[in-house]
Write an enzyme that holds these catalytic residues in place. Structure first.
Site, PDB file in Angstrom:
ATOM      1  N   HIS A 110       0.849  -1.202   0.000  1.00 57.27           N
ATOM      2  CA  HIS A 110       0.000   0.000   0.000  1.00 57.27           C
ATOM      3  C   HIS A 110       0.877   1.242   0.000  1.00 57.27           C
ATOM      4  CE1 HIS A 110       0.867  -0.540   4.266  1.00 57.27           C
ATOM      5  NE2 HIS A 110       0.270   0.587   4.595  1.00 57.27           N
ATOM      6  N   HIS A 155       1.245   3.857   1.990  1.00 58.60           N
ATOM      7  CA  HIS A 155       1.723   4.582   3.161  1.00 58.60           C
ATOM      8  C   HIS A 155       3.247   4.622   3.095  1.00 58.60           C
ATOM      9  CE1 HIS A 155      -2.162   4.012   5.730  1.00 58.60           C
ATOM     10  NE2 HIS A 155      -2.180   5.123   5.020  1.00 58.60           N
ATOM     11  N   ASP A 159       5.737   4.386   5.072  1.00 59.69           N
ATOM     12  CA  ASP A 159       6.619   3.391   5.699  1.00 59.69           C
ATOM     13  C   ASP A 159       6.655   2.075   4.926  1.00 59.69           C
ATOM     14  OD1 ASP A 159       3.961   3.058   6.535  1.00 59.69           O
ATOM     15  OD2 ASP A 159       4.509   2.164   8.452  1.00 59.69           O
ATOM     16  N   HIS A 160       5.927   2.019   3.806  1.00 61.05           N
ATOM     17  CA  HIS A 160       5.965   0.807   2.980  1.00 61.05           C
ATOM     18  C   HIS A 160       6.513   1.050   1.575  1.00 61.05           C
ATOM     19  CE1 HIS A 160       3.740  -1.903   5.765  1.00 61.05           C
ATOM     20  NE2 HIS A 160       3.492  -0.724   6.299  1.00 61.05           N
ATOM     21  N   HIS A 210      -7.359  -1.880   5.513  1.00 70.70           N
ATOM     22  CA  HIS A 210      -6.486  -0.879   6.134  1.00 70.70           C
ATOM     23  C   HIS A 210      -7.067   0.497   5.800  1.00 70.70           C
ATOM     24  CE1 HIS A 210      -2.906   0.507   8.012  1.00 70.70           C
ATOM     25  NE2 HIS A 210      -2.260   0.871   6.921  1.00 70.70           N
ATOM     26  N   ASP A 230      -0.383  -3.958   5.748  1.00 72.84           N
ATOM     27  CA  ASP A 230      -1.013  -3.712   7.027  1.00 72.84           C
ATOM     28  C   ASP A 230      -2.481  -4.101   6.947  1.00 72.84           C
ATOM     29  OD1 ASP A 230       1.434  -2.500   7.457  1.00 72.84           O
ATOM     30  OD2 ASP A 230       0.669  -0.497   7.699  1.00 72.84           O
ATOM     31  N   HIS A 262       5.872  -5.399  12.099  1.00 65.92           N
ATOM     32  CA  HIS A 262       5.211  -4.097  12.006  1.00 65.92           C
ATOM     33  C   HIS A 262       4.873  -3.541  13.388  1.00 65.92           C
ATOM     34  CE1 HIS A 262       2.423  -0.923  10.527  1.00 65.92           C
ATOM     35  NE2 HIS A 262       3.263  -0.932   9.522  1.00 65.92           N
TER      36      HIS A 262
HETATM   37 ZN   LIG Z   1      -0.133   1.461   6.635  1.00 62.57          ZN
END
Ligand SMILES: [Zn+2]
Length: 301
Positions: A60, A62, A64-65, A140, A210, A268
């Site tokens: 996804h 976000h 942090d990914h 998510h 996530d 995570h």
């Molecule tokens: Zn996320």
């Protein structure tokens, strides 16, 4: 099959905690799964030959990914990469990456293919003669997929002694390895089970991050050898899961138990917790075989 954890913490990079990125080594592939900030540094530390990465799977959008992805793409260019690179990720990923390349006038000198995803149902997104990759639709705050990696069964191996005994001609070997029976010249039938050995058991890996607790993924990940399931929180912070659409260690373990997986890898983690052992203890109240992802750790199946 080997899973290399490059980063496994949520939100912000810290001195010793990197955001999500993993390398799955499966049947000669080096699949990169998510690409948080710092992935390149972690790849260098891991000593993996990262020019071998040909396919990148992003769960996804976000940060942090995937904030490590533009940097990695740029480094490949500086290293003189020529091989094609395939990126699988949510719709919008192509626009995000190409805008950065365009503004920096830094187009790649290798071919970049985007496979944008927007289906809410599981899809087969990659297949060759050895492996398949399916999406696992997750729940998510933004559109998110996990990924299910499966080895394909190898062909059966020949029982040379049995084949010799019946003087079976070489021209039949391909069919025998595919599971066919053999009829001899005198009309007698030799069953395939007598002529072959079972191929080694195939291996599978499910990456689920996530996501909030979502039982409907259970049938799809049933009996995988290795399940990585996010555990951002402990049960004491369960009230945060609904708002942030994340899971607790207990919930990850419940999914692992219902799916009867071989091993559960937690990751995570929120950086609010001082010790990872608490995640393991909480999960093991539900499911025995729990491992803790840690940056730099590897898991072999
Ligand atoms: Zn996320």
């Amino acid at each position: 099959m080997k899973l290399n954890i490059l980063g496994c913490y949520s939100a912000t990079p810290r001195t010793l905690n990197n955001p999500t990125a993993q390398i799955l080594e499966i049947k000669n592939h080096l699949f990169l799964i998510d690409c948080g900030e710092g992935t390149q540094v972690q790849l260098r530390k891991s000593k993996l030959k990262f020019s071998r990465i040909k396919r990148i799977f992003i769960s996804h959008l976000h940060g942090d990914h995937f904030f490590g992805l533009p940097g990695l793409i740029s480094t490949f260019r500086l290293l003189g990469r020529e091989a094609d690179l395939h990126i699988y990720g949510p719709k919008g990923i192509k626009e995000a990456i190409t805008l950065l390349l365009k503004l920096g006038d830094s187009w790649t000198n290798y071919r970049l293919f985007f496979h944008e995803l927007n289906s809410k149902d599981s899809e087969l997104i990659f297949e060759d003669d050895k492996v398949t990759v399916h999406t696992i639709p997750l729940t998510h705050r933004v559109y998110t997929n996990g990924f299910l990696f499966r080895e394909k069964p190898a062909s059966r191996s020949l029982n040379v002694v049995a084949v010799d005994k019946y003087a079976i001609d070489k021209s039949q070997f391909t069919n025998i390895k595919k599971g066919k029976d053999v009829t001899l010249d005198d009309g007698s039938k030799i069953s395939n089970a007598e002529l072959t050995f079972n191929p080694p058991k195939t291996k599978s890996y499910a990456f689920c991050s996530d996501t909030m607790y979502q039982e409907n993924i259970v049938p799809q990940i049933k009996e995988v050898d290795l399940l990585y399931h996010e555990a951002t929180f402990l049960d004491t912070e369960q009230h945060l899961c609904l708002k942030t659409k994340h899971s607790t260690a207990k919930e990850a373990a419940t999914i692992a138990k219902k799916a009867n997986v071989g091993q559960l890898v937690l990751g995570h983690y929120s950086t609010r917790y001082k010790s990872l052992e608490m995640f393991k203890e909480e999960a093991q109240m539900i499911f025995d075989n729990v491992l803790l992802a840690e940056d730099g750790r590897t898991f072999e199946v």
